[in-house]
Design an enzyme around this catalytic site. Structure first.
Site, PDB file in Angstrom:
ATOM      1  N   ASP A 137       0.842  -1.184   0.000  1.00 29.03           N
ATOM      2  CA  ASP A 137       0.000   0.000   0.000  1.00 29.03           C
ATOM      3  C   ASP A 137       0.884   1.243   0.000  1.00 29.03           C
ATOM      4  O   ASP A 137       1.776   1.380   0.839  1.00 29.03           O
ATOM      5  CB  ASP A 137      -0.915  -0.006   1.228  1.00 29.03           C
ATOM      6  CG  ASP A 137      -2.114   0.921   1.047  1.00 29.03           C
ATOM      7  OD1 ASP A 137      -2.426   1.280  -0.106  1.00 29.03           O
ATOM      8  OD2 ASP A 137      -2.735   1.281   2.057  1.00 29.03           O
ATOM      9  N   TYR A 139       1.103   5.676  -0.490  1.00 29.58           N
ATOM     10  CA  TYR A 139       0.596   6.821   0.278  1.00 29.58           C
ATOM     11  C   TYR A 139       0.668   8.030  -0.649  1.00 29.58           C
ATOM     12  O   TYR A 139       1.053   9.118  -0.251  1.00 29.58           O
ATOM     13  CB  TYR A 139       1.524   6.994   1.493  1.00 29.58           C
ATOM     14  CG  TYR A 139       1.054   7.862   2.629  1.00 29.58           C
ATOM     15  CD1 TYR A 139      -0.185   7.681   3.238  1.00 29.58           C
ATOM     16  CD2 TYR A 139       1.895   8.864   3.139  1.00 29.58           C
ATOM     17  CE1 TYR A 139      -0.576   8.470   4.313  1.00 29.58           C
ATOM     18  CE2 TYR A 139       1.511   9.651   4.214  1.00 29.58           C
ATOM     19  CZ  TYR A 139       0.274   9.443   4.797  1.00 29.58           C
ATOM     20  OH  TYR A 139      -0.120  10.215   5.874  1.00 29.58           O
ATOM     21  N   HIS A 144      -4.471  13.743   0.949  1.00 28.81           N
ATOM     22  CA  HIS A 144      -4.701  12.932   2.149  1.00 28.81           C
ATOM     23  C   HIS A 144      -3.504  13.030   3.097  1.00 28.81           C
ATOM     24  O   HIS A 144      -3.666  13.244   4.300  1.00 28.81           O
ATOM     25  CB  HIS A 144      -4.952  11.478   1.756  1.00 28.81           C
ATOM     26  CG  HIS A 144      -4.944  10.517   2.908  1.00 28.81           C
ATOM     27  ND1 HIS A 144      -5.975  10.415   3.815  1.00 28.81           N
ATOM     28  CD2 HIS A 144      -4.012   9.604   3.314  1.00 28.81           C
ATOM     29  CE1 HIS A 144      -5.696   9.480   4.721  1.00 28.81           C
ATOM     30  NE2 HIS A 144      -4.503   8.977   4.440  1.00 28.81           N
ATOM     31  N   ARG A 153       0.333  17.124  13.152  1.00 30.91           N
ATOM     32  CA  ARG A 153       1.567  17.893  13.352  1.00 30.91           C
ATOM     33  C   ARG A 153       1.411  19.360  12.981  1.00 30.91           C
ATOM     34  O   ARG A 153       2.382  20.114  13.028  1.00 30.91           O
ATOM     35  CB  ARG A 153       2.707  17.291  12.502  1.00 30.91           C
ATOM     36  CG  ARG A 153       3.189  15.927  12.936  1.00 30.91           C
ATOM     37  CD  ARG A 153       4.361  15.438  12.082  1.00 30.91           C
ATOM     38  NE  ARG A 153       4.015  15.361  10.668  1.00 30.91           N
ATOM     39  CZ  ARG A 153       3.438  14.309  10.083  1.00 30.91           C
ATOM     40  NH1 ARG A 153       3.132  13.251  10.806  1.00 30.91           N
ATOM     41  NH2 ARG A 153       3.159  14.321   8.796  1.00 30.91           N
ATOM     42  N   GLU A 214     -10.717   3.694   3.783  1.00 24.80           N
ATOM     43  CA  GLU A 214      -9.806   4.498   2.967  1.00 24.80           C
ATOM     44  C   GLU A 214     -10.138   4.240   1.505  1.00 24.80           C
ATOM     45  O   GLU A 214     -10.119   3.096   1.062  1.00 24.80           O
ATOM     46  CB  GLU A 214      -8.331   4.164   3.252  1.00 24.80           C
ATOM     47  CG  GLU A 214      -7.865   4.652   4.606  1.00 24.80           C
ATOM     48  CD  GLU A 214      -6.355   4.595   4.825  1.00 24.80           C
ATOM     49  OE1 GLU A 214      -5.844   5.418   5.595  1.00 24.80           O
ATOM     50  OE2 GLU A 214      -5.697   3.721   4.225  1.00 24.80           O
ATOM     51  N   GLU A 216      -9.267   4.064  -2.178  1.00 19.21           N
ATOM     52  CA  GLU A 216      -8.035   3.919  -2.961  1.00 19.21           C
ATOM     53  C   GLU A 216      -8.339   3.230  -4.288  1.00 19.21           C
ATOM     54  O   GLU A 216      -9.349   2.550  -4.430  1.00 19.21           O
ATOM     55  CB  GLU A 216      -7.010   3.055  -2.199  1.00 19.21           C
ATOM     56  CG  GLU A 216      -6.718   3.519  -0.784  1.00 19.21           C
ATOM     57  CD  GLU A 216      -5.471   2.876  -0.170  1.00 19.21           C
ATOM     58  OE1 GLU A 216      -4.632   2.355  -0.924  1.00 19.21           O
ATOM     59  OE2 GLU A 216      -5.349   2.922   1.074  1.00 19.21           O
ATOM     60  N   ASP A 248      -9.240   0.268   2.083  1.00 18.21           N
ATOM     61  CA  ASP A 248      -8.227  -0.166   3.052  1.00 18.21           C
ATOM     62  C   ASP A 248      -8.730   0.188   4.449  1.00 18.21           C
ATOM     63  O   ASP A 248      -8.353   1.195   5.043  1.00 18.21           O
ATOM     64  CB  ASP A 248      -6.905   0.544   2.735  1.00 18.21           C
ATOM     65  CG  ASP A 248      -5.793   0.152   3.701  1.00 18.21           C
ATOM     66  OD1 ASP A 248      -5.887  -0.930   4.296  1.00 18.21           O
ATOM     67  OD2 ASP A 248      -4.837   0.942   3.842  1.00 18.21           O
ATOM     68  N   ARG A 252      -8.149   3.481  13.488  1.00 17.72           N
ATOM     69  CA  ARG A 252      -7.282   4.637  13.775  1.00 17.72           C
ATOM     70  C   ARG A 252      -6.722   4.642  15.183  1.00 17.72           C
ATOM     71  O   ARG A 252      -5.590   5.092  15.397  1.00 17.72           O
ATOM     72  CB  ARG A 252      -8.060   5.941  13.540  1.00 17.72           C
ATOM     73  CG  ARG A 252      -8.616   6.098  12.139  1.00 17.72           C
ATOM     74  CD  ARG A 252      -7.535   6.183  11.101  1.00 17.72           C
ATOM     75  NE  ARG A 252      -8.096   6.328   9.752  1.00 17.72           N
ATOM     76  CZ  ARG A 252      -7.384   6.147   8.646  1.00 17.72           C
ATOM     77  NH1 ARG A 252      -6.104   5.811   8.700  1.00 17.72           N
ATOM     78  NH2 ARG A 252      -7.957   6.285   7.464  1.00 17.72           N
ATOM     79  N   GLN A 255      -4.029   1.982  15.361  1.00 16.40           N
ATOM     80  CA  GLN A 255      -2.891   2.457  14.566  1.00 16.40           C
ATOM     81  C   GLN A 255      -2.054   3.472  15.344  1.00 16.40           C
ATOM     82  O   GLN A 255      -0.818   3.397  15.351  1.00 16.40           O
ATOM     83  CB  GLN A 255      -3.420   3.082  13.270  1.00 16.40           C
ATOM     84  CG  GLN A 255      -2.349   3.523  12.282  1.00 16.40           C
ATOM     85  CD  GLN A 255      -2.947   4.032  10.964  1.00 16.40           C
ATOM     86  OE1 GLN A 255      -4.158   3.983  10.763  1.00 16.40           O
ATOM     87  NE2 GLN A 255      -2.103   4.509  10.068  1.00 16.40           N
ATOM     88  N   LYS A 268      -4.404  -2.476  10.260  1.00 13.09           N
ATOM     89  CA  LYS A 268      -4.725  -2.489   8.828  1.00 13.09           C
ATOM     90  C   LYS A 268      -4.919  -3.905   8.304  1.00 13.09           C
ATOM     91  O   LYS A 268      -5.413  -4.077   7.192  1.00 13.09           O
ATOM     92  CB  LYS A 268      -3.570  -1.862   8.043  1.00 13.09           C
ATOM     93  CG  LYS A 268      -3.317  -0.400   8.330  1.00 13.09           C
ATOM     94  CD  LYS A 268      -4.140   0.488   7.424  1.00 13.09           C
ATOM     95  CE  LYS A 268      -3.662   1.928   7.484  1.00 13.09           C
ATOM     96  NZ  LYS A 268      -4.398   2.768   6.514  1.00 13.09           N
ATOM     97  N   THR A 272      -9.026  -5.771   3.927  1.00 11.88           N
ATOM     98  CA  THR A 272      -8.882  -4.809   2.838  1.00 11.88           C
ATOM     99  C   THR A 272      -9.799  -5.311   1.728  1.00 11.88           C
ATOM    100  O   THR A 272      -9.640  -6.444   1.272  1.00 11.88           O
ATOM    101  CB  THR A 272      -7.426  -4.760   2.333  1.00 11.88           C
ATOM    102  OG1 THR A 272      -6.547  -4.531   3.437  1.00 11.88           O
ATOM    103  CG2 THR A 272      -7.241  -3.654   1.297  1.00 11.88           C
ATOM    104  N   THR A 366      -4.761   6.537   0.184  1.00 10.40           N
ATOM    105  CA  THR A 366      -6.060   7.201   0.225  1.00 10.40           C
ATOM    106  C   THR A 366      -6.093   8.397  -0.718  1.00 10.40           C
ATOM    107  O   THR A 366      -5.171   9.203  -0.755  1.00 10.40           O
ATOM    108  CB  THR A 366      -6.366   7.663   1.660  1.00 10.40           C
ATOM    109  OG1 THR A 366      -6.181   6.554   2.522  1.00 10.40           O
ATOM    110  CG2 THR A 366      -7.786   8.173   1.774  1.00 10.40           C
ATOM    111  N   GLU A 380     -10.202  12.292   8.039  1.00  9.58           N
ATOM    112  CA  GLU A 380     -10.102  13.664   7.525  1.00  9.58           C
ATOM    113  C   GLU A 380     -11.429  14.415   7.678  1.00  9.58           C
ATOM    114  O   GLU A 380     -11.457  15.550   8.141  1.00  9.58           O
ATOM    115  CB  GLU A 380      -9.711  13.629   6.048  1.00  9.58           C
ATOM    116  CG  GLU A 380      -8.324  13.090   5.775  1.00  9.58           C
ATOM    117  CD  GLU A 380      -8.139  12.708   4.318  1.00  9.58           C
ATOM    118  OE1 GLU A 380      -8.374  11.511   3.994  1.00  9.58           O
ATOM    119  OE2 GLU A 380      -7.783  13.572   3.499  1.00  9.58           O
TER     120      GLU A 380
HETATM  121 CA   LIG Z   1      -4.037   2.911   2.882  1.00  8.85          CA
HETATM  122 MG   LIG Z   2      -6.153  -2.972   5.099  1.00  8.71          MG
END
Ligand SMILES: [Ca+2]
Ligand SMILES: [Mg+2]
Ligand SMILES: [Ca+2]
Ligand SMILES: [Mg+2]
Ligand code: NI
Lengths: 432, 432
Positions: A137, A139, A144, A153, A214, A216, A248, A252, A255, A268, A272, A366, A380
């Protein structure tokens, strides 16, 4: 136009011809097929059980057995781009109103009876289309990455220094990739006890409280690469078989607690989901578009510089959540919201010599647009659960997914008559 | 004692009976076998081509075809712990001096001729023993995690908050797992240009300048688990098939640039080497030992609390580097330097519902002792390249691996007569 009653703006118009693996009540053995509108053409029957083989007018196709003894598309995929083009083109001809081969199917009632299934009359069950050796996967959805980075951050530090220079990615879990329609159990896992924040961190085992989707795209690999050698970015297209829409699923809270320092793991790997029909690369050609512009003046390293500037696809994508009150669209965006293409992902994936195998799956990461109506995750949309997301006019709201929610991702371009169909999954309650 | 000339302190004594996949010049088809001293017992021939089947005295073993038509051990592994125990125990009897079945092999010259290969007389090629669906690498060697953390964040901040509470792990790349003896090309990849530090980071494409090994054990899974359900820590042993020594080759400079925020990717996926012979779980029973003590008073969550306090194995492990000047041992440690056991890894891996499949590979993470003579990577020994590591008395030094170096990991206990043998890999120069 097809001689079958298929509207030209159907995702599975004659311009598409996506491949999948089906089974039916009358023949429960999984086998290859293509979709044409609301019909399915059973390629096993088409190849072998009609009085004349369906591929009799395509002598260049020397391996029709890839459709008769295989429960996945891997062997067909491994025959290479030229063969995919040949077979898809031939099936388009067979299914077109002005077919040069009317005797194969159009004017052949017996063959139609044996090979064509009307999905409105007979139940067609879809299976995982490929045997997936490894799932990676990426990014590459920069909006995103920015949204998530800004959330945790701040906007100034949202992007990591490596982001513009390589397609960031990680190895995913192949065993938990499932086909659209498979229900997904809410994971329970280790999460940080919020009460322990500040002092020594104390985790608890709990059902995921921040279950997310997610949005994708994902590409299947159709050619092996050698260990110890790299695939050039301009030859990488030869390694692509086709594309699906992917969810996906992500936990959260799990994670956030587990991912330092080695990345997402149990958050994760519980599921999927991918759409059932693989849209071949050639079908996507009319949808080529430019990727997002890089935000730095430092040029890409040459191994990632692609000749074709239209390296991604502009395909409308939507996210809906189905509840007892109805189906509520919560996002609409385009798959062109990517900083890197599948070819760049392949070039980077193999730069250190990692071997690719036919059947490997590469997710884009994503895909989010730039506005709040086009985000690819609830993380988001709800700003990590701090804001309510309205489900249309229903009065219902979500911060994250609830048990019973059915997440429906869909993608396709009606104008071109090419799409993926839906990637659907219902959330089941966590195990006791 | 065996009636074959096998010393009782041989790693492959009759106390071991490890399983692997062999081929020979006279029969190039890969097939299952067991090792006994310097001999190999060809299980395909043993099962099928002797006048009486080698398993004729073991009628409880109803599926000897797992040894005749299979090019991997997956089907044998999937038969479960009770069958592994039955078959291994029977082969120990057949090979023992006081065998109750001398007619099977000991006193049967024809069967010996057909099934037994003396590896000093005939070349035996080893193949990957299992078809690996997914490979997961953990990080359970706490001394290693501390050493690496201290190197990059200082001793005070060496350990991450989650480390004592769960076996940290990540998904690895199954396609790049290779068998001992396979040569490994130095990867080239994206690394940060040191000249650009401080200003905007500018990467370059270069051959890895910090190529390293990682000393690990790895376990093969021998039973599928269901998606959406978790395996209990005390039943996890039933999901284990056997163990190998593993070298998780690592490109430290590529890793440092790429790994934020999703973990190691191209820096680890160019090669992972495993020893050829799978030592079954039962053979390791005499070597059980206590894991490292946790450094926190916060108890483990119940799903990770194991009844058996001797949950890991005390197996001597060594690292040597072979150069033209000789073979130089640079590290010696024990596999008991782990904070979590394989059973705990399985319980955690499946806590969110991730399905395990027979053939999956779980690495422990790098195993280091507490002193400088027992570290499992050059990163630690050379303090990230800042100190020289002497190769014995040869006058040669290393900071990281050089082209032509042959890394030899070995593990086993001579007293018990059980070991893995070697995991060997030579470093080839980077591709041009
Ligand atoms: Ca993903
Ligand atoms: Mg997954
Ligand atoms: Ca490792
Ligand atoms: Mg590796
Ligand atoms: Ni995998």
């Amino acid at each position: 136009m097809s001689w079958l009653p298929v509207p030209s703006d159907h995702y599975f118009s004659v311009n598409n011809i996506p491949f999948g693996i089906i089974s039916t009540p009358s023949n429960p053995t999984p086998r290859p097929a293509v979709a044409i509108g609301e019909y399915v053409l059973d390629l096993q029957s088409f190849t072998s059980t009609t009085s004349v083989s369906g591929f009799s007018q395509l002598p260049e196709f020397t391996k029709p057995e890839v459709f008769t003894f295989e429960k996945t598309l891997n062997r067909f995929a491994s025959l290479g781009r030229a063969t995919h083009r040949l077979v898809r083109g031939y099936l388009q001809q067979v299914l077109s109103s002005d077919t040069p081969y009317p005797e194969i199917l159009k004017d052949n009632a017996e063959a139609q009876e044996k090979c064509l299934i009307n999905t409105n009359e007979e139940e067609v069950r879809m299976h995982l289309p490929m045997d997936i050796g490894d799932y990676t996967d990426f990014y590459a959805g920069r909006n995103h990455a920015f949204n998530v980075g800004a959330l945790f951050r701040g906007r100034e530090n949202a992007m990591q220094p490596n982001y513009e220079h390589l397609p960031v990615g990680y190895h995913g879990r192949a065993s938990s990739v499932v086909v659209s329609g498979t229900r997904v159990r809410r994971p329970r896992g280790q999460v940080m006890n919020p009460a322990s924040a500040g002092s020594e961190k104390v985790p608890v085992l709990a059902p995921c409280g921040k279950l997310d989707f997610e949005l994708e795209l994902a590409a299947f690999i159709g050619k092996d690469s050698d260990m110890g050698s790299s695939v050039g970015v301009d030859e990488a297209g030869e390694y692509l078989f086709g594309v699906v829409v992917m969810n996906d699923w992500s936990a959260r809270d799990i994670q956030a607690w587990e991912y330092i320092p080695l990345g997402p793991f149990t958050s994760k790997s519980f599921a999927t989901s991918i759409s059932s029909w693989v849209v071949l690369m050639d079908a996507l050609e009319p949808l080529r578009a430019r990727p997002l512009e890089r935000g730095t003046k430092v040029p890409l390293l040459p191994y990632l510089q692609e000749s074709n500037s239209e390296s991604v696809y502009d395909i409308p994508l939507t996210v809906s959540i189905k509840t007892p009150s109805g189906t509520h669209k919560i996002s609409q965006t385009s798959s062109s919201n990517l900083l890197f293409s599948f070819s760049q992902m392949i070039a980077h994936h193999t730069v250190t010599g990692c071997p690719l195998r036919t059947g490997d799956l590469l997710g884009t990461g994503t895909i989010s647009g730039t506005d709040t109506q086009g985000m690819g995750s609830l993380l988001e949309m709800s700003a990590n659960g701090t804001q309510k997301v309205a489900l249309g006019e229903s009065g219902e709201v979500r911060r994250f997914l609830e048990d019973g929610d059915v997440v429906v991702l869909a993608g396709g371009c009606r104008k071109v008559g090419v799409g993926f169909g839906e990637c659907v999954g219902e959330v089941l309650p966590a195990q006791k």
